[in-house]
Design a protein around this motif. Structure first.
Motif, PDB file in Angstrom:
ATOM      1  N   UNK A 212     104.961 -70.180 -44.387  1.00  0.00           N
ATOM      2  CA  UNK A 212     105.990 -71.235 -43.774  1.00  0.00           C
ATOM      3  C   UNK A 212     106.915 -70.443 -42.661  1.00  0.00           C
ATOM      4  N   UNK A 213     107.449 -69.085 -42.817  1.00  0.00           N
ATOM      5  CA  UNK A 213     108.082 -68.668 -41.735  1.00  0.00           C
ATOM      6  C   UNK A 213     107.173 -68.407 -40.496  1.00  0.00           C
TER       7      UNK A 213
ATOM      8  N   UNK B 245      93.734 -59.596 -43.978  1.00  0.00           N
ATOM      9  CA  UNK B 245      92.903 -60.211 -42.956  1.00  0.00           C
ATOM     10  C   UNK B 245      93.038 -61.568 -42.801  1.00  0.00           C
ATOM     11  N   UNK B 246      93.297 -62.081 -44.077  1.00  0.00           N
ATOM     12  CA  UNK B 246      93.476 -63.731 -43.785  1.00  0.00           C
ATOM     13  C   UNK B 246      94.842 -63.968 -43.034  1.00  0.00           C
ATOM     14  N   UNK B 247      95.446 -63.104 -42.689  1.00  0.00           N
ATOM     15  CA  UNK B 247      96.766 -63.602 -41.759  1.00  0.00           C
ATOM     16  C   UNK B 247      96.407 -63.639 -40.325  1.00  0.00           C
TER      17      UNK B 247
ATOM     18  N   UNK C  80      96.384 -72.958 -43.399  1.00  0.00           N
ATOM     19  CA  UNK C  80      97.455 -71.928 -43.563  1.00  0.00           C
ATOM     20  C   UNK C  80      98.048 -71.839 -44.838  1.00  0.00           C
ATOM     21  N   UNK C  81      98.593 -73.098 -45.557  1.00  0.00           N
ATOM     22  CA  UNK C  81      99.203 -72.993 -46.872  1.00  0.00           C
ATOM     23  C   UNK C  81      98.252 -72.663 -47.894  1.00  0.00           C
ATOM     24  N   UNK C  82      96.873 -73.172 -47.847  1.00  0.00           N
ATOM     25  CA  UNK C  82      95.996 -72.671 -48.725  1.00  0.00           C
ATOM     26  C   UNK C  82      95.744 -71.256 -48.880  1.00  0.00           C
TER      27      UNK C  82
END
Length: 254
Positions: free
Chosen positions: A206-207, A145-147, A197-199
């Motif tokens: 990245x992609x 879900x984080x996506x 996003x990175x955390x």
């Protein structure tokens, strides 16, 4: 807030952004706050985070009561559309109709302003929402879900970039009324989106982020070529296609 406030960030910017980008109930804001619309774009990703969180909650509850990932994803997307009042979907449909439905700049802008939807717009909505639902269904099934949160947040950081890079294509409209945002506001919003996003996803972000930047650039370049700038509809299209690009990239990584 002071009438001539020129600060880069204001606590009121989040509420102002929710007024601009959602249909969530927000207490009535002082009229003078709307003078900060261009500066407030740094908070666009935070509005996306709120929209995404509400939608994820709906999808998670649907899964918990035994609904399939596909049905849960459909409800998740329906929640997003409800919270935003279908603003971005409307922009996407108008953009597709206008950019491919006219032979001159004036005619394309006229089509985009028309409240009726054409064949291009209908097909664009059908395919875009199918892709959105299917991709989110894959993410829900993988417990990712984080996506969905990242897609909702990062895609809204793309809109200020296009607002900054391209001039307004017409003399009226929402985008025109907001104006061109300062570079500092755009960069703050990008910083928030990139950091979150990175955390949240680590290097896996990245992609998908690059896909969002790439698709946003394509929409911006097409708008520049066909209507000489951007409009509120173009910004809606940027959000929609970049969000779908992130979701598809994440789904492909599972």
């Amino acid at each position: 807030m002071h009438k001539n406030d020129t600060s880069a960030i204001s606590a009121w910017d989040i509420a102002l952004t929710l007024v601009l980008l959602t249909r969530l109930p927000v207490p009535k804001l002082q009229d003078q706050l709307f003078a900060r619309q261009a500066k407030a774009v740094w908070a666009f990703p935070l509005a996306g985070l709120i929209v995404g969180a509400l939608a994820c909650a709906v999808g998670w509850v649907a899964l918990q009561i035994g609904l399939s990932p596909l049905i849960s994803a459909t409800l998740c997307v329906a929640a997003m559309i409800t919270v935003t009042g279908a603003m971005h979907e409307d922009g996407l449909a108008d953009t597709i109709d206008g950019l491919w439905g006219g032979y001159t700049v004036d005619r394309r802008l006229e089509i985009m302003k028309d409240s009726h939807i054409g064949t291009y717009g209908v097909l664009g909505l059908i395919f875009s929402q199918l892709l959105r639902v299917l991709a989110i269904g894959i993410l829900l099934e993988a417990d990712w879900l984080s996506g969905v949160l990242v897609a909702s947040l990062f895609s809204r950081a793309m809109m200020p970039c296009v607002m900054r890079i391209l001039p307004n294509a017409r003399k009226t409209g929402l985008s025109r009324s907001v104006g061109s945002p300062p570079s500092s506001s755009v960069l703050i919003g990008l910083g928030i989106a990139l950091t979150f996003s990175l955390l949240t996803l680590g290097s896996s972000a990245t992609i998908p982020m690059l896909c969002a930047v790439g698709t946003s650039a394509v929409v911006a370049a097409t708008a520049k070529a066909r209507i000489k700038g951007q409009t509120g509809d173009i910004l809606g299209a940027v959000q929609s296609v970049s969000e779908i690009a992130i979701l598809l990239a994440l789904a492909a990584m599972i």
